[in-house]
Design an enzyme around this catalytic site. Sequence first.
Site, PDB file in Angstrom:
ATOM      1  N   LYS A  22       0.840  -1.213   0.000  1.00  0.00           N
ATOM      2  CA  LYS A  22       0.000   0.000   0.000  1.00  0.00           C
ATOM      3  C   LYS A  22       0.869   1.255   0.000  1.00  0.00           C
ATOM      4  O   LYS A  22       0.623   2.192  -0.747  1.00  0.00           O
ATOM      5  CB  LYS A  22      -0.905  -0.003   1.235  1.00  0.00           C
ATOM      6  CG  LYS A  22      -1.611   1.324   1.466  1.00  0.00           C
ATOM      7  CD  LYS A  22      -2.446   1.323   2.718  1.00  0.00           C
ATOM      8  CE  LYS A  22      -1.713   1.620   3.992  1.00  0.00           C
ATOM      9  NZ  LYS A  22      -1.384   3.034   4.205  1.00  0.00           N
ATOM     10  N   ASN A  23       1.891   1.249   0.840  1.00  0.00           N
ATOM     11  CA  ASN A  23       2.685   2.477   0.991  1.00  0.00           C
ATOM     12  C   ASN A  23       3.644   2.721  -0.166  1.00  0.00           C
ATOM     13  O   ASN A  23       4.244   3.791  -0.265  1.00  0.00           O
ATOM     14  CB  ASN A  23       3.442   2.473   2.324  1.00  0.00           C
ATOM     15  CG  ASN A  23       2.514   2.736   3.496  1.00  0.00           C
ATOM     16  OD1 ASN A  23       1.335   3.021   3.309  1.00  0.00           O
ATOM     17  ND2 ASN A  23       3.046   2.637   4.706  1.00  0.00           N
ATOM     18  N   CYS A 124      -4.848  13.208  13.055  1.00  0.00           N
ATOM     19  CA  CYS A 124      -4.587  11.796  12.795  1.00  0.00           C
ATOM     20  C   CYS A 124      -4.560  11.071  14.132  1.00  0.00           C
ATOM     21  O   CYS A 124      -4.070  11.609  15.123  1.00  0.00           O
ATOM     22  CB  CYS A 124      -3.240  11.685  12.093  1.00  0.00           C
ATOM     23  SG  CYS A 124      -2.644  10.037  11.924  1.00  0.00           S
ATOM     24  N   ARG A 129       0.703  14.950  12.646  1.00  0.00           N
ATOM     25  CA  ARG A 129       1.513  14.549  11.487  1.00  0.00           C
ATOM     26  C   ARG A 129       1.593  15.736  10.542  1.00  0.00           C
ATOM     27  O   ARG A 129       0.902  15.795   9.545  1.00  0.00           O
ATOM     28  CB  ARG A 129       0.911  13.327  10.802  1.00  0.00           C
ATOM     29  CG  ARG A 129       1.150  12.072  11.600  1.00  0.00           C
ATOM     30  CD  ARG A 129       0.432  10.908  11.009  1.00  0.00           C
ATOM     31  NE  ARG A 129       1.166  10.252   9.947  1.00  0.00           N
ATOM     32  CZ  ARG A 129       0.757   9.121   9.381  1.00  0.00           C
ATOM     33  NH1 ARG A 129      -0.357   8.561   9.758  1.00  0.00           N
ATOM     34  NH2 ARG A 129       1.469   8.561   8.428  1.00  0.00           N
ATOM     35  N   ASP A 320       5.256   0.858  11.842  1.00  0.00           N
ATOM     36  CA  ASP A 320       4.030   0.207  11.358  1.00  0.00           C
ATOM     37  C   ASP A 320       3.918  -1.259  11.791  1.00  0.00           C
ATOM     38  O   ASP A 320       2.908  -1.908  11.501  1.00  0.00           O
ATOM     39  CB  ASP A 320       3.951   0.294   9.823  1.00  0.00           C
ATOM     40  CG  ASP A 320       3.590   1.696   9.354  1.00  0.00           C
ATOM     41  OD1 ASP A 320       3.249   2.544  10.196  1.00  0.00           O
ATOM     42  OD2 ASP A 320       3.656   1.943   8.130  1.00  0.00           O
ATOM     43  N   ARG A 412      -8.542  -0.220   5.305  1.00  0.00           N
ATOM     44  CA  ARG A 412      -7.743   0.799   4.623  1.00  0.00           C
ATOM     45  C   ARG A 412      -6.443   0.212   4.082  1.00  0.00           C
ATOM     46  O   ARG A 412      -5.894   0.716   3.104  1.00  0.00           O
ATOM     47  CB  ARG A 412      -7.382   1.933   5.601  1.00  0.00           C
ATOM     48  CG  ARG A 412      -8.541   2.845   5.939  1.00  0.00           C
ATOM     49  CD  ARG A 412      -8.039   3.991   6.767  1.00  0.00           C
ATOM     50  NE  ARG A 412      -6.807   4.485   6.193  1.00  0.00           N
ATOM     51  CZ  ARG A 412      -5.814   5.071   6.875  1.00  0.00           C
ATOM     52  NH1 ARG A 412      -5.929   5.259   8.169  1.00  0.00           N
ATOM     53  NH2 ARG A 412      -4.729   5.476   6.277  1.00  0.00           N
TER      54      ARG A 412
END
Length: 436
Positions: A22-23, A124, A129, A320, A412
């Site tokens: 995803k990133n 967030c 952030r 993460d 997500r």
Amino acid sequence: MDRLVIDGGVALHGHVAVSGAKNAALPCLAAVLLSSEAVTLRHLPAVSDIRTMVKVLQALGCSAEVEKDEDGFELVVTLRADDLESHGLQAPYELVKTMRASILVLGPLLARFGRASVSLPGGCAIGARPVNMHLEALERMGAVIAIDKGYVEAHVPAGKLHGIDHTFDKVSVGATENLMMAATLATGTTVLRNAAQEPEIADLAHLLVGMGARIEGIDSPVLTIHGVAALHGCDHAVIPDRIEAGTFLCAVAAAGGDVVLDRVIPDHLRSLIDLLERLGCAFTERQGQDGMQLRIQREPNQRLRAKDVATSPYPGFPTDLQAQVMAVLTQASGISVIKETIFENRFQHAMELERLGANLRIEGHTAIVAGPSPLKGCTVMATDLRASATLVIAGLVAEGQTTVDRIYHLDRGYAGLERKLQSLGARIQRQGGGSV
Ligand code: UD1
């Protein structure tokens, strides 16, 4: 609202394919804005953040063709950004507020069109952030930026951004990506120092090079980008998701079992593999038909050892995966200290883990975990993407039934997590009727 219901206490066995990252996919999607030609991106994970980014691009005037693979876990997306100026070059709040990574369209839009209007992302769950480092560096490249009615309003009086020699104050994945993209179409050479070295940045750089960009120092903290007049279309496959892969490794480490991850890059997971090995898990790597395979083994009755861990930028331990590792450490014998150095408020999962029976204490940016704790199923609430994954892992370990509420957070970033876990033997069901 969908929830996951898990009957815990089952070890995991089998093979599972890792989806695209995803990133990596998010900045690659933003990079499409740098060219008027079609760009095809493969192995995009079928998750809601990717759909949001495609919607941002469509709102900006891109045409998009989206195809799903057989399992529905991955997408192939072809985008063409050839009619943008008539759409106003604005990324609207309604989309940006749901996904901070939308700010990544700013650099490409400014570089190609000399102006852009992008909503500020706002708050967030895991802490402040800010995007100050993105804006400061773009200003140094010649952009004039104002915040007006919640939007970053930016234009380049000279028409084109110009190259700079810039040292980031701190390591930022997003700022490195935004500036690297902006620099590809700037006049002259840009040197970005103290650049983030996450594998997703190298993946973006490879896409940009495929589009005709001139970038040196890929995979290093100093990126040198020689601006070119225009970029062209290309076809690019994004790298496997190291965080999804790491989540499966944590699930096996916590619940026990013997699982092979297909299409994984073990080198991207060294800090986690190292930690889990010291805890007592065994790993084997080999070349498979579709990339590398990584096997993790842990006997369910084998004791794990406690171990301290601190998050840091790549190649350090990823923030993460901090939440997922906390679930593992609740099952390790002894005291483990987890230090979160990247985000200020990233222990919200701890309280939910406590509800399941974990023995934890939070002191500022440090979590102290005493284990092993027998976990007992109950209803818990997901607060952010990775926190949700932790609660699923804890649910796999817990005796009895665990219900994880608010899993829209999970959707997500994880493509079909419950279906992949089911294929490994987990007793996990989605309730509520939604699908990713
Ligand atoms: C990316 C990842 C996210 C991951 C994070 C850190 C994506 C889409 N998201 O987020 O999953 O948790 O990297 O590995 O790739 N900061 C500033 N000013 C700025 C920018 C950042 O102070 O202008 C700070 C942040 O508040 C944070 C730190 O820098 O404390 C690192 O953030 P950054 O690397 O920018 O994270 P993201 O790119 O947002």
